[in-house]
Design a protein around this motif. Structure first.
Motif, PDB file in Angstrom:
ATOM      1  N   ARG A  53     -61.672  36.823 119.550  1.00  0.00           N
ATOM      2  CA  ARG A  53     -62.384  37.288 118.162  1.00  0.00           C
ATOM      3  C   ARG A  53     -63.899  36.949 118.274  1.00  0.00           C
ATOM      4  NH1 ARG A  53     -57.812  34.428 116.389  1.00  0.00           N
ATOM      5  NH2 ARG A  53     -59.048  33.092 115.313  1.00  0.00           N
ATOM      6  N   GLY A  54     -64.383  36.720 119.307  1.00  0.00           N
ATOM      7  CA  GLY A  54     -65.787  36.513 119.335  1.00  0.00           C
ATOM      8  C   GLY A  54     -65.956  34.835 118.792  1.00  0.00           C
ATOM      9  N   GLY A  55     -65.053  34.107 118.818  1.00  0.00           N
ATOM     10  CA  GLY A  55     -65.319  32.718 118.431  1.00  0.00           C
ATOM     11  C   GLY A  55     -64.742  32.430 116.986  1.00  0.00           C
ATOM     12  N   GLU A  56     -64.277  33.420 116.237  1.00  0.00           N
ATOM     13  CA  GLU A  56     -64.413  33.397 114.984  1.00  0.00           C
ATOM     14  C   GLU A  56     -63.262  32.610 114.238  1.00  0.00           C
ATOM     15  OE1 GLU A  56     -63.505  36.805 111.347  1.00  0.00           O
ATOM     16  OE2 GLU A  56     -65.061  37.439 112.719  1.00  0.00           O
ATOM     17  N   LEU A  57     -63.401  31.751 113.378  1.00  0.00           N
ATOM     18  CA  LEU A  57     -62.644  30.998 112.466  1.00  0.00           C
ATOM     19  C   LEU A  57     -62.529  31.688 111.241  1.00  0.00           C
ATOM     20  CD1 LEU A  57     -63.170  27.125 113.808  1.00  0.00           C
ATOM     21  CD2 LEU A  57     -60.905  28.419 113.982  1.00  0.00           C
ATOM     22  N   ASP A  58     -61.235  31.942 110.817  1.00  0.00           N
ATOM     23  CA  ASP A  58     -61.566  32.610 109.314  1.00  0.00           C
ATOM     24  C   ASP A  58     -61.414  31.507 108.419  1.00  0.00           C
ATOM     25  OD1 ASP A  58     -61.420  34.458 107.433  1.00  0.00           O
ATOM     26  OD2 ASP A  58     -59.273  35.140 107.761  1.00  0.00           O
ATOM     27  N   TYR A  59     -61.683  32.010 107.058  1.00  0.00           N
ATOM     28  CA  TYR A  59     -61.907  30.810 106.147  1.00  0.00           C
ATOM     29  C   TYR A  59     -60.962  29.620 106.112  1.00  0.00           C
ATOM     30  CZ  TYR A  59     -64.875  34.421 103.786  1.00  0.00           C
ATOM     31  OH  TYR A  59     -65.860  35.263 103.918  1.00  0.00           O
ATOM     32  N   THR A  60     -61.503  28.571 106.204  1.00  0.00           N
ATOM     33  CA  THR A  60     -60.722  27.481 106.545  1.00  0.00           C
ATOM     34  C   THR A  60     -61.495  26.084 105.690  1.00  0.00           C
ATOM     35  OG1 THR A  60     -60.503  28.132 108.888  1.00  0.00           O
ATOM     36  CG2 THR A  60     -59.744  25.804 108.374  1.00  0.00           C
ATOM     37  N   GLY A  61     -60.366  25.413 105.221  1.00  0.00           N
ATOM     38  CA  GLY A  61     -60.753  24.317 104.454  1.00  0.00           C
ATOM     39  C   GLY A  61     -61.163  23.176 105.081  1.00  0.00           C
ATOM     40  N   ARG A  62     -61.994  21.991 104.717  1.00  0.00           N
ATOM     41  CA  ARG A  62     -62.521  21.031 105.552  1.00  0.00           C
ATOM     42  C   ARG A  62     -61.421  20.193 106.107  1.00  0.00           C
ATOM     43  NH1 ARG A  62     -67.414  18.129 105.241  1.00  0.00           N
ATOM     44  NH2 ARG A  62     -68.220  19.391 103.664  1.00  0.00           N
ATOM     45  N   GLY A  63     -60.544  20.067 105.351  1.00  0.00           N
ATOM     46  CA  GLY A  63     -59.297  19.046 105.851  1.00  0.00           C
ATOM     47  C   GLY A  63     -58.460  19.685 107.097  1.00  0.00           C
ATOM     48  N   MET A  64     -58.490  20.929 107.323  1.00  0.00           N
ATOM     49  CA  MET A  64     -57.926  21.645 108.363  1.00  0.00           C
ATOM     50  C   MET A  64     -58.803  21.772 109.754  1.00  0.00           C
ATOM     51  SD  MET A  64     -55.073  22.710 107.230  1.00  0.00           S
ATOM     52  CE  MET A  64     -54.640  23.682 108.484  1.00  0.00           C
ATOM     53  N   LEU A  65     -59.927  21.168 109.717  1.00  0.00           N
ATOM     54  CA  LEU A  65     -61.098  21.354 110.929  1.00  0.00           C
ATOM     55  C   LEU A  65     -60.954  19.533 111.333  1.00  0.00           C
ATOM     56  CD1 LEU A  65     -63.725  23.550 109.646  1.00  0.00           C
ATOM     57  CD2 LEU A  65     -61.844  24.224 111.252  1.00  0.00           C
ATOM     58  N   ASP A  66     -61.328  19.671 112.561  1.00  0.00           N
ATOM     59  CA  ASP A  66     -61.862  18.279 113.101  1.00  0.00           C
ATOM     60  C   ASP A  66     -62.895  17.627 112.388  1.00  0.00           C
ATOM     61  OD1 ASP A  66     -61.937  16.347 115.847  1.00  0.00           O
ATOM     62  OD2 ASP A  66     -63.860  16.854 115.113  1.00  0.00           O
ATOM     63  N   PRO A  67     -62.817  16.353 112.053  1.00  0.00           N
ATOM     64  CA  PRO A  67     -63.766  15.942 110.904  1.00  0.00           C
ATOM     65  C   PRO A  67     -65.426  16.030 111.424  1.00  0.00           C
ATOM     66  CG  PRO A  67     -62.206  14.251 111.275  1.00  0.00           C
ATOM     67  CD  PRO A  67     -61.905  15.455 112.252  1.00  0.00           C
ATOM     68  N   ALA A  68     -65.582  15.760 112.580  1.00  0.00           N
ATOM     69  CA  ALA A  68     -66.935  15.973 113.142  1.00  0.00           C
ATOM     70  C   ALA A  68     -67.409  17.595 113.257  1.00  0.00           C
ATOM     71  CB  ALA A  68     -67.109  15.519 114.497  1.00  0.00           C
ATOM     72  N   PHE A  69     -66.368  18.277 113.739  1.00  0.00           N
ATOM     73  CA  PHE A  69     -66.811  19.776 113.461  1.00  0.00           C
ATOM     74  C   PHE A  69     -67.066  20.244 111.985  1.00  0.00           C
ATOM     75  CE2 PHE A  69     -65.716  24.227 113.358  1.00  0.00           C
ATOM     76  CZ  PHE A  69     -66.011  24.764 114.529  1.00  0.00           C
ATOM     77  N   ALA A  70     -66.207  19.746 110.955  1.00  0.00           N
ATOM     78  CA  ALA A  70     -66.131  20.126 109.765  1.00  0.00           C
ATOM     79  C   ALA A  70     -67.661  19.557 109.031  1.00  0.00           C
ATOM     80  CB  ALA A  70     -65.112  19.674 108.957  1.00  0.00           C
ATOM     81  N   ALA A  71     -68.002  18.430 109.515  1.00  0.00           N
ATOM     82  CA  ALA A  71     -69.173  18.032 108.916  1.00  0.00           C
ATOM     83  C   ALA A  71     -70.420  18.668 109.184  1.00  0.00           C
ATOM     84  CB  ALA A  71     -69.489  16.514 109.731  1.00  0.00           C
ATOM     85  N   VAL A  72     -70.447  19.454 110.497  1.00  0.00           N
ATOM     86  CA  VAL A  72     -71.641  20.321 110.785  1.00  0.00           C
ATOM     87  C   VAL A  72     -71.479  21.744 110.216  1.00  0.00           C
ATOM     88  CG1 VAL A  72     -72.807  21.563 112.761  1.00  0.00           C
ATOM     89  CG2 VAL A  72     -72.220  19.208 112.916  1.00  0.00           C
ATOM     90  N   ALA A  73     -70.124  22.264 110.108  1.00  0.00           N
ATOM     91  CA  ALA A  73     -69.746  23.403 109.961  1.00  0.00           C
ATOM     92  C   ALA A  73     -70.123  23.701 108.283  1.00  0.00           C
ATOM     93  CB  ALA A  73     -68.482  23.877 110.171  1.00  0.00           C
ATOM     94  N   PHE A  74     -69.780  22.861 107.761  1.00  0.00           N
ATOM     95  CA  PHE A  74     -70.133  22.995 106.263  1.00  0.00           C
ATOM     96  C   PHE A  74     -71.519  22.514 105.622  1.00  0.00           C
ATOM     97  CE2 PHE A  74     -65.518  22.984 105.892  1.00  0.00           C
ATOM     98  CZ  PHE A  74     -65.266  23.783 104.729  1.00  0.00           C
ATOM     99  N   ASN A  75     -72.192  22.230 106.544  1.00  0.00           N
ATOM    100  CA  ASN A  75     -73.646  21.816 106.287  1.00  0.00           C
ATOM    101  C   ASN A  75     -74.452  23.119 106.641  1.00  0.00           C
ATOM    102  OD1 ASN A  75     -73.517  19.473 104.871  1.00  0.00           O
ATOM    103  ND2 ASN A  75     -73.458  18.350 106.820  1.00  0.00           N
ATOM    104  N   LEU A  76     -73.921  24.098 107.394  1.00  0.00           N
ATOM    105  CA  LEU A  76     -74.638  25.322 107.866  1.00  0.00           C
ATOM    106  C   LEU A  76     -75.000  26.072 106.726  1.00  0.00           C
ATOM    107  CD1 LEU A  76     -72.855  26.199 111.106  1.00  0.00           C
ATOM    108  CD2 LEU A  76     -75.125  25.235 110.919  1.00  0.00           C
TER     109      LEU A  76
END
Length: 444
Positions: free
Chosen positions: A220-243
């Motif tokens: 899917r071209g690397g696409e992750l659909d709408y996801t909450g912080r708690g469902m993601l790896d903590p390090a991944f979430a910290a960067v993703a939510f700061n973009l």
């Protein structure tokens, strides 16, 4: 009651007009002959067998689906893309394996992968919606111990459920050391992808399809659909939510799965939608050999009584999911956690290791792929085994309770459908009126 629906509709196929007959009408929804044929074909591909005559059972099932979907719309039951994306990819993988390749699949289905994905998403959304609707209708159904005992008291022996062999397994893992040169190689690749995106030489989605090692999102071209912080790896979430800028590619992020770069697509409330590219450093044969040797030494110390398997799993093991539970593996079944596994539910490498072990035995070291997709070395201890047997109230009460509960739920759902039919407009083509239907009330 008039629906405004024609008896026949016209479809264009290969430049020719094809008559597609309306065979049932349920409420204001039509069931077409082509719908029946599509479900028949899908059932054949999946090996589904119908109760009774498929010419009667298939349109009836489609009609029941209409009832559930209509009620789900009334009750505002919704399913998100995130809930069905994994199922879509599993279906595509299954079909691809059957066809032999994606190209052959597209040729057989006469549709592109993108078109198949969209069709699957719609079909699976309906399926998931109906599942939620059914769960909503029976969520308050319970059965007492007395009801369970009464149900099985006079049941013939050949109707008593068979409980398959179950095992409890403890695991101790070692993660092979990855050389710094290999980590630098992966990071250099990710920096190159970032540079190509920034220069406009390629889109992030294209590079994800070509190079990402996350099988669930690469297509899917690397696409992750709408996801909450708690469902993601903590390090991944910290960067993703700061973009904040969709044109910007993130810095390199290390997670439990490997190394990523991330691109923002959208934010909606407390959820984020992103693309990512995952690259996994490769383990060298030398590192694997050293990890296996270390595990072999640990196993020897356990067998010689220098320390217990439980102590080793708590202190030495690299498996974070089991380390705090003395290495005991956990199985999630129907939303509940248990330490019991049927053999087919174990990771295949673990199942092979414990198949011929006795209770208390510790296996020789072996390689396996863990839940994060990484290659690790492991030893396991067989904590317990209960061989397959006919269920008994004293030993398998939960199994027997589930049988009675499921039967009661099916009865409630059957009654709900029959009642729903009574209050719903139904029109059926004459040639289906002699069918032996599962539910009463279709013919009026």
């Amino acid at each position: 009651m008039a629906t405004g629906l024609p008896v026949d509709s016209i479809a264009v196929e290969g430049g020719k007009s094809v008559v597609d007959e309306v065979i049932w009408v349920v409420g204001d929804e039509a069931i077409l002959k082509s719908d029946v044929e599509a479900m028949r074909k899908q059932a054949e591909e999946e090996g589904t067998r119908w109760k009774g005559d498929p010419d009667c059972a298939i349109p009836e099932q489609l009609a029941v689906q209409k009832l559930y979907l209509h009620q789900a719309a009334i009750d505002s039951i919704e399913v998100t893309d995130a809930e069905i994306s994994a199922d879509v990819e599993q279906y595509l993988d299954y079909w691809t394996n059957l066809a032999g390749s994606r190209e052959k699949l597209e040729e057989y289905k006469k549709a592109t992968i993108s078109q198949l994905r969209n069709e699957l998403r719609d079909a699976l959304r309906d399926r998931k919606t109906m599942q939620k609707m059914r769960e909503q209708l029976v969520k308050d159904i319970t059965v007492s111990p007395a009801e369970v005992r009464r149900y099985f008291k006079d049941l013939p022996a050949d109707s008593i459920p068979f409980v398959p062999t179950e095992v409890e397994v403890q695991i101790l893992t070692q993660m092979p050391r990855i050389e710094p040169e290999e980590i630098n190689r992966v990071k250099d690749e990710l920096r190159e992808y970032t540079d190509r995106v920034n220069k406009g030489e390629a889109s992030f989605a294209t590079l994800a399809r070509l190079y990402s090692e996350d099988p669930g999102t690469a297509r899917r071209g690397g696409e992750l659909d709408y996801t909450g912080r708690g469902m993601l790896d903590p390090a991944f979430a910290a960067v993703a939510f700061n973009l904040t800028d969709p044109k910007t590619v993130s810095k390199i992020v290390e997670s439990e799965f490997g190394y990523h770069i991330i691109q923002l697509i959208d934010k909606r409330g407390d959820k984020v939608k992103v693309r990512h590219i995952l690259r996994k450093p490769q383990v060298s044969s030398d590192a694997m050999t050293k990890a296996m040797e270390r595990l072999d030494s640990i196993r020897t110390d356990i067998v010689d009584g220098k320390f217990t398997f439980e102590a080793g799993a708590s202190v030495i093991s690299d498996d974070k999911d089991t380390r705090n539970n003395y290495g005991l593996m956990a199985n999630v079944m129907d939303g509940a956690r248990t330490s019991k596994f049927r053999m087919q539910d174990l990771p295949s490498e673990v199942a092979r290791a414990v198949e011929k072990m006795e209770i208390g035995d510790v296996s020789a070291p072996f390689e396996m792929i863990d839940g994060k997709g990484k290659t690790v070395c492991a030893i396991v201890k067989l904590k317990n085994r209960v061989n397959g047997h006919k269920a008994t109230i004293t030993e398998d009460f939960q199994v027997m309770k589930d049988v009675v509960l499921n039967k009661r739920r099916e009865e409630v759902l059957h009654e709900w459908v029959v009642d729903k039919i009574k209050s719903t407009y139904v029109r059926i083509n004459d040639k289906y009126k002699n069918c032996d239907f599962e539910y009463q009330g279709w013919i009026r």
